[in-house]
Design a protein around this motif. Structure first.
Motif, PDB file in Angstrom:
ATOM      1  N   VAL A   5       0.843  -1.209   0.000  1.00  0.00           N
ATOM      2  CA  VAL A   5       0.000   0.000   0.000  1.00  0.00           C
ATOM      3  C   VAL A   5       0.869   1.247   0.000  1.00  0.00           C
ATOM      4  N   ALA A   6       1.924   1.260   0.819  1.00  0.00           N
ATOM      5  CA  ALA A   6       2.797   2.434   0.881  1.00  0.00           C
ATOM      6  C   ALA A   6       3.493   2.673  -0.456  1.00  0.00           C
ATOM      7  N   SER A   7       3.994   1.592  -1.074  1.00  0.00           N
ATOM      8  CA  SER A   7       4.685   1.728  -2.351  1.00  0.00           C
ATOM      9  C   SER A   7       3.734   2.183  -3.455  1.00  0.00           C
ATOM     10  N   LEU A   8       2.526   1.628  -3.477  1.00  0.00           N
ATOM     11  CA  LEU A   8       1.545   2.030  -4.486  1.00  0.00           C
ATOM     12  C   LEU A   8       1.198   3.507  -4.348  1.00  0.00           C
ATOM     13  N   ALA A   9       1.000   3.958  -3.117  1.00  0.00           N
ATOM     14  CA  ALA A   9       0.693   5.372  -2.887  1.00  0.00           C
ATOM     15  C   ALA A   9       1.846   6.253  -3.360  1.00  0.00           C
ATOM     16  N   TRP A  10       3.057   5.833  -3.040  1.00  0.00           N
ATOM     17  CA  TRP A  10       4.233   6.590  -3.471  1.00  0.00           C
ATOM     18  C   TRP A  10       4.304   6.647  -4.995  1.00  0.00           C
ATOM     19  N   SER A  11       4.010   5.539  -5.637  1.00  0.00           N
ATOM     20  CA  SER A  11       4.061   5.470  -7.088  1.00  0.00           C
ATOM     21  C   SER A  11       3.025   6.387  -7.732  1.00  0.00           C
TER      22      SER A  11
ATOM     23  N   HIS B 118       4.148  10.153  -7.138  1.00  0.00           N
ATOM     24  CA  HIS B 118       5.396  10.646  -7.726  1.00  0.00           C
ATOM     25  C   HIS B 118       5.521  10.419  -9.226  1.00  0.00           C
ATOM     26  N   THR B 119       4.771   9.499  -9.792  1.00  0.00           N
ATOM     27  CA  THR B 119       4.921   9.220 -11.224  1.00  0.00           C
ATOM     28  C   THR B 119       4.589  10.412 -12.119  1.00  0.00           C
ATOM     29  N   PRO B 120       3.491  11.152 -11.886  1.00  0.00           N
ATOM     30  CA  PRO B 120       3.158  12.241 -12.823  1.00  0.00           C
ATOM     31  C   PRO B 120       4.231  13.313 -12.939  1.00  0.00           C
ATOM     32  N   GLY B 121       4.855  13.705 -11.844  1.00  0.00           N
ATOM     33  CA  GLY B 121       5.815  14.806 -11.883  1.00  0.00           C
ATOM     34  C   GLY B 121       7.263  14.384 -11.982  1.00  0.00           C
ATOM     35  N   GLU B 122       7.571  13.108 -11.729  1.00  0.00           N
ATOM     36  CA  GLU B 122       8.955  12.645 -11.741  1.00  0.00           C
ATOM     37  C   GLU B 122       9.025  11.355 -12.557  1.00  0.00           C
TER      38      GLU B 122
ATOM     39  N   TYR C   5      10.000   5.711 -12.813  1.00  0.00           N
ATOM     40  CA  TYR C   5      10.049   4.504 -13.641  1.00  0.00           C
ATOM     41  C   TYR C   5      11.103   3.524 -13.132  1.00  0.00           C
ATOM     42  N   PHE C   6      12.249   4.034 -12.705  1.00  0.00           N
ATOM     43  CA  PHE C   6      13.358   3.173 -12.289  1.00  0.00           C
ATOM     44  C   PHE C   6      13.401   2.905 -10.784  1.00  0.00           C
ATOM     45  N   SER C   7      12.527   3.517 -10.028  1.00  0.00           N
ATOM     46  CA  SER C   7      12.654   3.482  -8.575  1.00  0.00           C
ATOM     47  C   SER C   7      12.139   2.186  -7.961  1.00  0.00           C
TER      48      SER C   7
ATOM     49  N   ALA D 209       8.006  -1.531  -5.742  1.00  0.00           N
ATOM     50  CA  ALA D 209       7.949  -2.577  -4.712  1.00  0.00           C
ATOM     51  C   ALA D 209       6.556  -3.182  -4.587  1.00  0.00           C
ATOM     52  N   TRP D 210       5.522  -2.378  -4.803  1.00  0.00           N
ATOM     53  CA  TRP D 210       4.167  -2.892  -4.644  1.00  0.00           C
ATOM     54  C   TRP D 210       3.842  -3.978  -5.669  1.00  0.00           C
ATOM     55  N   GLU D 211       4.503  -3.934  -6.835  1.00  0.00           N
ATOM     56  CA  GLU D 211       4.256  -4.954  -7.851  1.00  0.00           C
ATOM     57  C   GLU D 211       4.792  -6.308  -7.388  1.00  0.00           C
ATOM     58  N   LEU D 212       5.989  -6.319  -6.812  1.00  0.00           N
ATOM     59  CA  LEU D 212       6.503  -7.549  -6.226  1.00  0.00           C
ATOM     60  C   LEU D 212       5.684  -7.922  -4.998  1.00  0.00           C
ATOM     61  N   GLY D 213       5.202  -6.886  -4.292  1.00  0.00           N
ATOM     62  CA  GLY D 213       4.387  -7.127  -3.098  1.00  0.00           C
ATOM     63  C   GLY D 213       3.078  -7.826  -3.407  1.00  0.00           C
ATOM     64  N   ILE D 214       2.475  -7.515  -4.546  1.00  0.00           N
ATOM     65  CA  ILE D 214       1.240  -8.205  -4.947  1.00  0.00           C
ATOM     66  C   ILE D 214       1.515  -9.702  -5.119  1.00  0.00           C
TER      67      ILE D 214
END
Length: 727
Positions: free
Chosen positions: A210-216, A219-223, A228-230, A235-240
């Motif tokens: 949940v934390a990684s998805l929220a971060w993604s 931060h994705t729209p502006g950075e 993309y590389f972070s 992490a949430w994708e591996l977390g799923i």
């Protein structure tokens, strides 16, 4: 200190740490095949499969599932989690093939590419061997000047770095859960410790996901590049996948799934459809990962869940995935991923052009051949053989791999440096090579003409270039004391002569930045305090541009320009210099509609430049526009470093479309009455532009002046600005 922590187990639980034989799921191998085939299609340039990069996300989910399944299985069998065995398994699985690919890529670059490409690739390879390629690519990708160079042949190692960084943390979290389960067991009896540990694991991975998805999402729209590389946004994708591995150990969940055959059919077909839809609907302009990654991630999870039961492989989708060709490609998928990218990128760098379709097909076919050989001779023997089976021996792979790649990288760089100066000494071009003296020319202009004539005579490249080709990165324009890349920090910094009695303000984007060494010398000689109000990609015009990569408004640039103009009015400068490149891609008209057609953009830019320059004129003693320098039709450094290249091979032409866009700003300046300084004669003559003037490379890339050439133009620029003999 032991790396094994144990939780209380039921009395009947076996203490044998040897795992039982596992059934290799054919549907997972088929899903791996889909992942690598979609990535291949995207990287090979199949336009209708532009979103095939989501195959990496499919890999992440599969990896999270399988690795966590190993951890949970070990916990269930032995009541413990061993870090040593975990990292030994990872070493046997990935390091031999990855090390071979990195070493082979560096060697191929030494043989096929020039020193300018070998030096940065060697650095990239070392980062990749240390599982930090994503950090390296983030730094390079968010560096505006680095990002415009060709992609690294080992750029694809970023995804492997993300996985390994996740697995640096996830097993440690598992150990903490085991400890907590042990302590809870001291006060709560009658429940297996491994079951408590699994519940704690599920809670922990849910929190991480949940934390990684929220971060993604945030931060994705502006950075875009950094996100993309972070590892934080991925992490949430591996977390799923990890959460799925824990859930399928629940008898209740699996009983419900087993009872609903139709649900398994729907899950696998819907999951495959979601992955396909992402491949077809997404492209390079899609902000990623963010919430867009949910489509392929959840689709992959659905396919994995549908086949979690033995009977799950009887579904239609699972049978399609399990056919022998798909299983074979799935077996080779890791090696195929490692080999395909350098086979596509290295030839493009060597040829300095995009590959044709037959050439791309040949590269992909070569990747399949190398993948098969690598799997048979490297992957499988190291993973399944007995030689490196002992844990301690397998763990030595990590330092040995880094040391081996570093040694090859260092050797490759040294060899490339030697090759760059090999052979008979070749002198620099001098004024003696210039045509008959023209009294209107200064020394530097005459040297440009001499360099053009030398190139037309196919003169060898000077032995001692400034800088050496292996130090090409030092050509990059230097930043000012105030770096406005970070939008949260905006200070005013004084450059030039801090004690000067006059003030100068410089407006522009990266094409003002490459004049910093020149203007600083001019300012120090003529007593100007200088404020460089410049930001990469921010065009000095009253208009909103896009981000250059996405068709979204570059609002941060609008904010910066407003702030910069407010500071400008407070400074009330004696002299204002404007140097700006045209928009990279497109702009937004007054209705907020994105416009990308070049001629239409030029039509919108002329009044935008005019409005900006008129505003500037109201608050300064004098305004000077430095006409943007010529953009080359190819990369100077890449050309010069090609084996066997001569100055004649690197006599470049200009980008005519960009020249038209530059003329638009010149006409706007003349309309306002602003002085225009044209430095074109210091880069080109008679329709030709030499990559080397004298002994100095003029351009860092296609469009930016080099840090070494810029200071040489201080005196000519001052004279053309009318400052000679003043102050």
């Amino acid at each position: 200190m032991s790396h094994d922590l144990q939780v209380p187990r039921p009395a009947h639980h076996t203490t044998d740490s040897k795992p039982p034989a596992k059934r290799l799921r054919g549907d997972l191998q088929g899903l791996r095949a889909i992942a690598i085939l979609t990535v291949l299609a995207a990287h090979a340039g199949v336009s209708w499969f532009a979103g095939g990069f989501v195959g990496v996300d499919v890999f992440f989910v599969i990896s999270g599932f399988l690795i966590t399944q190993q951890l949970v299985g070990e916990l269930g069998r032995t009541g413990r989690v061993s870090l040593r065995r975990f990292y030994a398994r990872r070493a046997r699985r990935i390091l031999p093939a990855a090390t071979l690919t990195l070493a082979a890529t560096v060697v191929a670059a030494v043989l096929l590419l020039g020193p300018a490409q070998v030096a940065p690739l060697a650095v990239d390879a070392v980062w990749a061997s240390a599982f930090a390629a994503n950090i390296r690519m983030t730094i390079s990708g968010t560096d505006y000047f680095q990002a415009e160079l060709p992609p690294s042949p080992v750029q694809h190692f970023w995804s492997l770095a993300v996985e390994e960084q996740f697995y640096l943390v996830w097993p440690l979290v598992a150990l903490i859960c085991v400890v907590l389960a042990t302590r809870i067991g001291a006060t709560r009896r009658g429940e297996p410790g491994s079951a408590r540990a699994r519940r704690l694991l599920l809670a922990a991975i849910a929190l991480i996901t949940v934390a990684s998805l929220a971060w993604s999402v945030v931060h994705t729209p502006g950075e875009a590049t950094a996100a993309y590389f972070s590892s934080l946004t991925r992490a949430w994708e591996l977390g799923i996948g990890a959460a799925l591995a824990i859930l399928v150990t629940s008898g209740r969940v699996m009983q419900r799934l087993a009872a609903a055959r139709w649900a398994r059919e729907v899950l696998v077909l819907a999951g495959l459809a979601a992955i396909l839809l992402a491949c077809l609907a997404y492209d390079d302009s899609t902000p990623f990962p963010g919430y867009h990654a949910a489509l392929p991630v959840l689709g992959s999870a659905a396919v994995i869940l549908a086949g979690a039961l033995p009977s799950g492989e009887t579904t239609l989708g699972a049978r399609l995935l399990s056919v022998p060709p798909m299983r074979a490609i799935g077996d080779w998928s890791f090696s195929l991923y490692l080999w395909h990218w350098p086979l596509l990128v290295v030839p493009e760098i060597a040829l300095q052009r995009e590959l044709t379709w037959p050439e791309r097909g040949l590269a992909v076919a070569g990747a399949f051949v190398l993948a098969y050989v690598s799997f048979r001779l490297v992957e499988a023997p190291f993973r399944e053989g007995t030689l490196w089976r002992p844990t301690r021996r397998a763990l030595t792979f990590y330092p040995v791999s880094i040391a081996l790649v570093a040694a090859i990288a260092f050797g490759g760089t040294a060899y490339a440096d030697f090759e760059a100066t090999r052979g008979s000494y070749q002198p620099a071009v001098t004024l003696a090579d210039a045509p008959a003296a023209d009294p209107s020319l200064d020394r530097r202009e005459a040297l440009v003409r001499a360099s053009v004539l030398a190139a037309r005579d196919d003169t060898p490249i000077p032995t001692k270039l400034r800088p050496a080709l292996t130090e090409l990165d030092s050509l990059k324009p230097h930043r000012t004391r105030c770096d406005y890349t970070d939008d949260t920090e905006r200070d005013l910094c004084v450059d030039g002569d801090p004690d000067g009695e006059k003030t100068m303000v410089v407006f522009g984007n990266s094409h003002a930045l490459h004049w910093v060494p020149t203007l600083n010398r001019v300012a120090k000689k003529h007593g100007f305090r200088v404020y460089f109000l410049v930001k990469n990609r921010c065009v000095s015009a009253s208009i909103t541009t896009d981000r250059g990569e996405e068709k979204d408004p570059y609002t941060e640039c609008d904010d910066f320009n407003r702030w910069a103009f407010k500071q400008f009015k407070r400074i009330d400068p004696d002299l204002t210099v404007v140097s700006t490149a045209p928009p990279i891609q497109g702009v937004f008209d007054k209705d907020g509609t994105w416009v990308g057609d070049t001629r239409r953009v030029d039509e919108l830019m002329r009044p935008a430049y005019t409005r900006f320059l008129r505003k500037v004129e109201k608050h300064t003693g004098r305004t000077v526009l430095i006409r943007d320098i010529q953009a080359f039709d190819s990369n100077a450094g890449t050309c010069l470093s090609r084996p066997g290249a001569t100055l004649g091979d690197c006599l470049l032409g200009t980008d005519e479309e960009r020249e038209r866009s530059i003329d638009v700003q010149v006409r706007a300046a003349k309309k306002v009455g602003v002085d225009v300084v044209d430095m074109s004669s210091y880069f080109c003559w008679d329709g030709s532009c030499p990559a080397v003037v004298g002994d100095t490379i003029t351009h860092y890339d296609d469009t930016h002046m080099s840090h070494q050439y810029a200071p040489q133009l201080a005196r000519p620029l001052a004279r053309r600005m009318g400052l000679s003999g003043r102050g």
